[in-house]
Design a protein around this motif. Structure first.
Motif, PDB file in Angstrom:
ATOM      1  N   LEU A  62       0.820  -1.223   0.000  1.00 39.05           N
ATOM      2  CA  LEU A  62       0.000   0.000   0.000  1.00 39.05           C
ATOM      3  C   LEU A  62       0.847   1.263   0.000  1.00 39.05           C
ATOM      4  N   PHE A  63       1.980   1.195   0.702  1.00 38.07           N
ATOM      5  CA  PHE A  63       2.754   2.423   0.922  1.00 38.07           C
ATOM      6  C   PHE A  63       4.128   2.345   0.252  1.00 38.07           C
ATOM      7  N   GLU A  64       4.207   1.480  -0.761  1.00 36.80           N
ATOM      8  CA  GLU A  64       5.468   1.302  -1.513  1.00 36.80           C
ATOM      9  C   GLU A  64       5.964   2.640  -2.050  1.00 36.80           C
ATOM     10  N   ASN A  65       5.025   3.511  -2.421  1.00 35.69           N
ATOM     11  CA  ASN A  65       5.424   4.794  -2.995  1.00 35.69           C
ATOM     12  C   ASN A  65       5.323   5.942  -1.993  1.00 35.69           C
ATOM     13  N   GLY A  66       5.460   5.619  -0.729  1.00 36.40           N
ATOM     14  CA  GLY A  66       5.534   6.657   0.283  1.00 36.40           C
ATOM     15  C   GLY A  66       4.184   7.172   0.734  1.00 36.40           C
ATOM     16  N   PRO A  67       4.175   8.246   1.478  1.00 31.24           N
ATOM     17  CA  PRO A  67       5.349   9.031   1.845  1.00 31.24           C
ATOM     18  C   PRO A  67       6.298   8.302   2.808  1.00 31.24           C
ATOM     19  N   GLN A  68       5.774   7.405   3.636  1.00 33.65           N
ATOM     20  CA  GLN A  68       6.665   6.623   4.484  1.00 33.65           C
ATOM     21  C   GLN A  68       6.436   5.151   4.162  1.00 33.65           C
ATOM     22  N   ARG A  69       7.480   4.470   3.723  1.00 33.24           N
ATOM     23  CA  ARG A  69       7.346   3.036   3.508  1.00 33.24           C
ATOM     24  C   ARG A  69       7.204   2.336   4.853  1.00 33.24           C
ATOM     25  N   VAL A  70       6.497   1.235   4.837  1.00 33.64           N
ATOM     26  CA  VAL A  70       6.309   0.529   6.107  1.00 33.64           C
ATOM     27  C   VAL A  70       6.830  -0.900   5.992  1.00 33.64           C
ATOM     28  N   ARG A  71       7.036  -1.516   7.143  1.00 32.16           N
ATOM     29  CA  ARG A  71       7.347  -2.929   7.195  1.00 32.16           C
ATOM     30  C   ARG A  71       6.391  -3.567   8.193  1.00 32.16           C
ATOM     31  N   THR A  72       5.670  -4.567   7.726  1.00 38.60           N
ATOM     32  CA  THR A  72       4.726  -5.255   8.592  1.00 38.60           C
ATOM     33  C   THR A  72       5.318  -6.604   8.986  1.00 38.60           C
ATOM     34  N   THR A  73       5.317  -6.894  10.282  1.00 36.68           N
ATOM     35  CA  THR A  73       5.896  -8.150  10.763  1.00 36.68           C
ATOM     36  C   THR A  73       4.943  -8.781  11.758  1.00 36.68           C
ATOM     37  N   PRO A  74       5.023 -10.103  11.939  1.00 33.66           N
ATOM     38  CA  PRO A  74       4.255 -10.721  13.013  1.00 33.66           C
ATOM     39  C   PRO A  74       4.728 -10.154  14.358  1.00 33.66           C
ATOM     40  N   GLU A  75       3.842 -10.158  15.328  1.00 38.14           N
ATOM     41  CA  GLU A  75       4.174  -9.597  16.630  1.00 38.14           C
ATOM     42  C   GLU A  75       5.447 -10.221  17.218  1.00 38.14           C
ATOM     43  N   ALA A  76       5.584 -11.556  17.047  1.00 32.50           N
ATOM     44  CA  ALA A  76       6.758 -12.254  17.594  1.00 32.50           C
ATOM     45  C   ALA A  76       8.041 -11.691  16.999  1.00 32.50           C
ATOM     46  N   GLU A  77       8.038 -11.472  15.673  1.00 32.12           N
ATOM     47  CA  GLU A  77       9.226 -10.977  14.991  1.00 32.12           C
ATOM     48  C   GLU A  77       9.544  -9.550  15.439  1.00 32.12           C
ATOM     49  N   PHE A  78       8.520  -8.744  15.591  1.00 29.71           N
ATOM     50  CA  PHE A  78       8.711  -7.367  16.051  1.00 29.71           C
ATOM     51  C   PHE A  78       9.358  -7.373  17.441  1.00 29.71           C
ATOM     52  N   ASN A  79       8.824  -8.213  18.330  1.00 30.94           N
ATOM     53  CA  ASN A  79       9.375  -8.280  19.685  1.00 30.94           C
ATOM     54  C   ASN A  79      10.813  -8.786  19.674  1.00 30.94           C
ATOM     55  N   ARG A  80      11.066  -9.760  18.772  1.00 30.73           N
ATOM     56  CA  ARG A  80      12.408 -10.332  18.711  1.00 30.73           C
ATOM     57  C   ARG A  80      13.417  -9.260  18.282  1.00 30.73           C
ATOM     58  N   GLN A  81      13.027  -8.469  17.279  1.00 29.81           N
ATOM     59  CA  GLN A  81      13.935  -7.420  16.813  1.00 29.81           C
ATOM     60  C   GLN A  81      14.157  -6.366  17.885  1.00 29.81           C
TER      61      GLN A  81
END
Lengths: 390, 389
Positions: free
Chosen positions: A233-252
């Motif tokens: 959806l936001f490939e062309n900005g204004p801010q690109r996003v990264r969606t991750t599973p909750e577990a992956e977000f917490n791990r990072q």
């Protein structure tokens, strides 16, 4: 086993036995809290919800996402509901009053996070009050806050008033307990809209937008499909996003802290050595001093194995008593540490797994440190043992 | 007033080396943990505060505690840059000052996982401000106004994609790495590029902070007092040294508290073990103590002698503990500085502070552990002691 003799031997050296038991207790307690920290640290990853995703800026957690993103994300197929998550960075009072606060959407938050169970107050009352907030039981205990209390916070991220040092005031409308250990009880949740309105009205300064969005997906929907769709959806900005599973977000998030498990393991190793030396020391002394007694037993016809086993038993007995005390001490320590640790190790608790692990290690150490004098005692000849003056 | 000869103390330790070794090792384990944590703390402090300048002023939004929290819009930034007479100027009369952008950017680590790397947008004047403190050690400097960046030496090997000719994608802009620089302290862990290109890539309206060299004789405090009440562009001003020190409190404190907490608990264990070992030494030498007393040594001399022995054991443990952590010295590691939430690379530093703290702790552990046994030894009467075999 000659239990009477074992107890007599232990009581015969009250100071020594007490000191050994105490050092085992301290070491085991330390081992348990270290282990609990290491396990609690990964709980946020291990127990993360499978049906929740996190949307953040592709660049950094510190780049706010436009508020307009939420309705677009909401329309993606498979997205059930969403909430904002905005880090507030507030501090209560001057010292030590730092804890996590997040601005959220009160309408969707309750159903998205069933592990947050209110024990006092209610979500209705929270939703009904613009400046309301829900706080963890840990915070309520730490600061003595109750339902209806005002919580003034200042934050450098959103300076309020002309001086920039005016406090934001929140009213406690709910106190929660974490129903699963992936959430800590040291966090405060408040209405994102209160923050947004204050910024829009010019009552406070700070970046517009929101740090992250959380998504709950419909059951039966593949998380990957939703993640790709949202990122697209936001490939062309204004801010690109990264969606991750909750577990992956917490791990990072946790991996930013560096290698904490390794650090804890190294310290745990040193603690193990310390208990080992303490018990070994005692048992070697006990074995040496009792050479004569053992010689007499041998002369009376007690078998070598029996005598060796007796010393091992004595060492295990010391460990056992030390362990019981150690477990009590571990609970005490855990109570003191909890407010400081549970923010980044939400699952921090002295539970069955921690105790089992600690006891297994203690038992192994007791066995080894009893074996050293035990083997020597088993091997020594009665004549030599009797000749030796203790 | 005679003390028991030192030879006796040394001789006893050697005679019962097996038992004393265990007490020594138990103290060593405690000291090693304490010293290890302190080495981390010292390494972090050294990197973070290394060479902070007092003539370099840091301007932030009032109330902000770190540059990430601070923000100046373009108008206010211009006011600070152009209307601060306390700033030194270059040969052309332009103020030696630079507006900066600062952002913790999430990048993959070389060994897996992700971390927040500080990305700093700077203005060309920055290089005049830093002068010889900053050297390009590989490749070349970035060209202002382009999507080129240079990376700090400490990112090499730690952060993936941080080599010359690599591309770093930030939002929708690709920045090309054209050089590696060596600078003071924590700048070494950063990525630098053109501030306006970076702001554009991130759609940021604001700058984060402004740095500027102060004219000789001017202090940051004087500028602060004037600017904090500035009607159009209020700012908080501190010198760089103070700023850097203020960014270390949380992590440094955490490492210190953790080291202290662990050392305290393990120390209790070590004291118990030490007491046990000394008690057994005293017990096995009851006869000798009787002889010493009978030949005229006073009880306090016995006490001092045993206490000295315990202190030596403690010191021995301290030395062994230090030797155990010495190999860590210089070892590179890194963690997140919670004040800025960015990754910072540093090395374990075995400094004199670590050595002294470790040895003093070890000595204390020995003395406390030896106090009761020594007291017990000194309370014996000659007849009692000689009778007991």
């Amino acid at each position: 086993m000659p239990w009477t003799l074992l107890f007599r031997n232990m009581i015969g050296h009250p100071v020594r036995s007490t000191l050994t038991v105490l050092s085992v207790a301290v070491a085991l307690a330390l081992l348990c809290v270290l282990d609990a920290t290491a396990r609690g640290y990964t709980a946020a990853v291990d127990l993360a919800a499978q049906n929740r995703l996190v949307v953040m800026s592709q660049v950094s957690l510190f780049v706010p996402l436009p508020l307009s993103y939420q309705s677009k994300i909401q329309q993606v197929e498979g997205v059930k509901t969403t909430t904002k998550f905005q880090w507030f960075g507030g501090e209560f009072g001057d010292r030590g009053g730092f804890f996590a606060q997040f601005g959220i959407d009160a309408e969707s938050f309750e159903s998205m996070y069933p592990e947050i169970g209110l024990v006092e107050g209610s979500f209705e009352e929270f939703r009904g009050e613009r400046t309301g907030c829900v706080i963890g039981k840990g915070l309520a205990d730490q600061f003595g806050w109750a339902i209806g209390d005002s919580v003034p916070l200042t934050t450098p991220l959103f300076p309020r008033g002309k001086s920039g040092e005016e406090a934001w005031t929140f009213v406690v409308r709910g106190i929660y307990k974490a129903l699963r250990p992936n959430f800590d009880e040291q966090t405060m949740f408040f209405h994102f809209d209160y923050l947004r309105e204050s910024l829009e009205a010019g009552a406070a300064l700070g970046p517009p937008g929101v740090g992250t969005y959380a998504i709950e997906i419909d059951s039966g929907v593949r998380a990957e499909t939703v993640m790709t769709a949202v990122d697209g959806l936001f490939e062309n900005g204004p801010q690109r996003v990264r969606t991750t599973p909750e577990a992956e977000f917490n791990r990072q998030f946790l991996s930013m802290m560096g290698n904490i498990p390794l650090l804890l393991r190294s310290i745990g190793g040193a603690v193990l050595f310390a208990i080992f030396f303490a018990v070994l020391n005692t048992m070697l002394m006990a074995g040496r001093e009792r050479t004569r007694d053992l010689g007499i037993m041998k002369a009376l016809g007690f078998k070598n194995g029996y005598i060796g086993a007796m010393l091992v038993m004595e060492s295990m007995l010391l460990i056992l008593i030390g362990s019981v005390l150690g477990i009590a001490l571990a609970h005490l320590l855990a109570g003191i540490m909890k407010p400081f640790v549970s923010g980044w190790a939400p699952g921090f608790a002295i539970d069955g797994a921690v105790l089992l692990n600690g006891l297994a290690m203690a038992a192994a150490l007791g066995l080894i440190s009893g074996l050293a004098p035990g083997l020597r005692a088993a091997k020594i000849l009665p004549v030599r043992a009797l000749r030796e003056d203790a | 007033m005679a003390l028991v000869p030192l030879q006796y103390t040394f001789g006893s330790i050697w005679h019962r080396r097996g038992a004393t070794l265990l007490a020594v090792l138990s103290i060593a384990a405690t000291v090693a943990v304490l010293a290890g944590m302190l080495c981390l703390q010292q390494g972090f402090l050294r990197v973070q505060t290394q060479g902070g300048r007092t003539d370099l002023a840091v301007f932030m939004r009032p109330g902000a505690n770190s540059e990430g929290e601070s923000a100046f819009d373009k108008v206010r930034a211009q006011i600070v840059l152009k209307e601060t007479p306390e700033l030194a100027t270059d040969d052309n009369g332009a103020p030696l000052a630079s507006a900066e952008m600062f952002l913790a950017v999430s990048l993959p680590k070389a060994d897996g996982g992700k971390t927040n790397v500080p990305m700093r947008g700077v203005q060309p004047m920055t290089f005049a401000i830093h002068g010889d403190d900053l050297k390009i050690i590989e490749g070349r400097n970035f060209t202002p106004g382009t999507d080129e960046v240079i990376v700090g030496a400490a990112t090499q090997g730690r952060i993936a994609n941080c080599n010359v000719d690599d591309e770093l994608e930030v939002n929708m802009t690709k920045f090309r790495v054209v050089g590696v620089f060596q600078a003071r302290g924590s700048h070494n862990s950063e990525i630098w590029g053109d501030v306006d290109r970076m702001r554009q890539a991130l759609k940021f309206e604001h700058y984060n902070r402004i740095i500027g060299v102060l004219k000789p004789g001017v202090t940051a405090k004087q500028v602060h007092d004037r600017l904090i009440v500035h009607p159009r562009a209020p700012a908080k001003v501190v010198d760089e040294k103070t700023y850097l020190e203020s960014q270390t409190g949380m992590l440094s404190g955490m490492l210190g508290v953790m080291g202290g907490f662990l050392a305290f608990l393990m120390g209790i264990g070590a004291i118990f073990t030490g007491t046990n070992a000394m008690l057994s030494l005293v017990a096995s030498r009851t006869h000798e103590i009787g002889i010493l007393l009978a030949t005229g040594f006073r009880p306090w001399a016995i006490f001092v002698s045993f206490l000295l022995e315990a202190a030596l054991l403690g010191l021995g443990g301290g030395i062994v503990g230090c030797i155990l952590v010495l190999p860590l010295n210089g070892m590179q590691t890194g963690t997140t500085n919670f004040e800025t939430f960015t990754d910072i690379a540093f090395a374990f530093q075995f400094t004199p502070t670590v050595l002294v703290t470790a040895l003093v702790t070890a000595l204390l552990l020995g003395v406390i552990g030896g106090a009761f046994p020594a007291f017990r030894a000194s309370r014996l009467t000659p007849t009692q002691a000689l009778r007991r075999s």
